[in-house]
Design an enzyme around this catalytic site. Sequence first.
Site, PDB file in Angstrom:
ATOM      1  N   TYR A 162      24.313  43.763  80.823  1.00 43.14           N
ATOM      2  CA  TYR A 162      24.186  44.777  79.767  1.00 43.14           C
ATOM      3  C   TYR A 162      24.289  44.150  78.380  1.00 43.14           C
ATOM      4  O   TYR A 162      23.607  44.581  77.445  1.00 43.14           O
ATOM      5  CB  TYR A 162      25.269  45.848  79.933  1.00 43.14           C
ATOM      6  CG  TYR A 162      25.015  46.776  81.094  1.00 43.14           C
ATOM      7  CD1 TYR A 162      24.340  47.974  80.909  1.00 43.14           C
ATOM      8  CD2 TYR A 162      25.449  46.461  82.373  1.00 43.14           C
ATOM      9  CE1 TYR A 162      24.098  48.836  81.962  1.00 43.14           C
ATOM     10  CE2 TYR A 162      25.214  47.311  83.447  1.00 43.14           C
ATOM     11  CZ  TYR A 162      24.534  48.488  83.227  1.00 43.14           C
ATOM     12  OH  TYR A 162      24.290  49.330  84.290  1.00 43.14           O
ATOM     13  N   CYS A 177      23.732  54.087  89.462  1.00 47.02           N
ATOM     14  CA  CYS A 177      24.699  53.397  88.614  1.00 47.02           C
ATOM     15  C   CYS A 177      25.486  52.352  89.397  1.00 47.02           C
ATOM     16  O   CYS A 177      26.091  52.670  90.426  1.00 47.02           O
ATOM     17  CB  CYS A 177      25.659  54.423  88.017  1.00 47.02           C
ATOM     18  SG  CYS A 177      27.075  53.712  87.158  1.00 47.02           S
TER      19      CYS A 177
END
Length: 343
Positions: free
Chosen positions: A184, A53
Amino acid sequence: MTEDIQPTQGSYVTPGAEFTRDTAYIEDRITVDGRDGWPAEAGRYRLVAARACPWANRTAIVRRLLGLEEAISLGMPGPTHDERSWIFDLDPGGLDPVLGIERLQQAYLARFPDYPRGITVPAIVEIASGKVVTNNYPQITIDFETEWSALHRDGAPDLYPVELRAEIDDINDVIFRDVNNGVYRAGFAGSQRAYENAYDRLFDRLDALEARLADQRYLVGDTITEADVRLFTTLVRFDAVYHGHFRCNRNKLSEMPALYSYAKDLFQTPGFGDTIDFVQIKQHYYLVHTDINPTGIVPKGPDLSGWLSPHGRESLGGRPFGDGTPPAPPLPGEQVQPGQGVA
C-alpha cells in the site's frame, strides 16, 4: 463479469506525500472474562469480513482453521464500497441477513453516532444491539486463537503457541511494516521518492523471506502459525493486483521460487485457498481506487492455474496442523462461487 459494477470514487493518494495508514482502531476486546464488556460467547457476535480485503481475509482464515464458524457467524459485504461504507450488496434485498443493515456504517454509528474514522473491515458486531465491538484486526485473530479456545473445534491447530509467541510477534511486525502495508505504501505513494522507498523496502523484505523459506516450510516452527496467515493474504493478491495496480513490479510472486511454492502450499491447505475469491479481489482494487485506475477497467489476467500446481514443500517436512486436523469444508453459503476462485 464486471460490466454491471460501476467504479466507486475514492481518493487514496495525497500528492507529494508518503502513504500513512491510520491504525487507531476500536481497541475493545472480546475475552473470556469480558473485561471490556464483551465476553466470548457463542452466537453473540457476527464477523463482517469482505472477501476482497486482505486484513479481513485473515480473520476468515483463522475462523475456519479453528472451527469457530458455529460460534461466530460471518457477514460478507460485496467487493466495492464508497466513501461512506462497505455495503451488503451481494445479499438478498441488499441487507445483511442477520444484522438487517445495508451498510456496515450503520453498526459503527449505532455505537458511536459521531464516529470520525473510516468504516473498515474486518469488524465484529454484537448481533442483539447491532453495535460494532471492534475493528482491531491484528488483535481479532490473536483473540480468536487465545480467548475463544473453549469454542475451538476438536483438532484445531495451535496458531499462536506460547513458546513461539515472541518470534511470531517479531516477524509479524516486519511483515506488516514492509509487506502487508508495504504494498500500500508503494501503491498509494504521492511522490516518486515515497514510491521508490516503499518499493525497495518491499522487495528487500521479500528477498529476505525468499531466503528464509528456501529451507523451512513455515515462517516459525514446523507448523502453520498466525505469521503464515498474515503473510499469505498479501502473497495471494500479489500477482493479481499488487504487481500491476500498485506498481510492485520488480518481479511477480510466481518468479520467486520459494515464496511462490510456500504460498501455493498454503493455498492448497484447507482453510486458505477456499476463502480466496480472485474476482472480488480484482474488482475491489481496480474499481474502488479510481484515483489510481480512473477508467475502472478490471484486468482479465493473470493466469491463476499455477495455484493448484505441485508445490513440493512436503520435502521440507513440517506438519501443517501440528497435532491437529484439517478443518471441515466451508459452510453452505460461505463457499467461493464457482469460477471466482481457481477451481
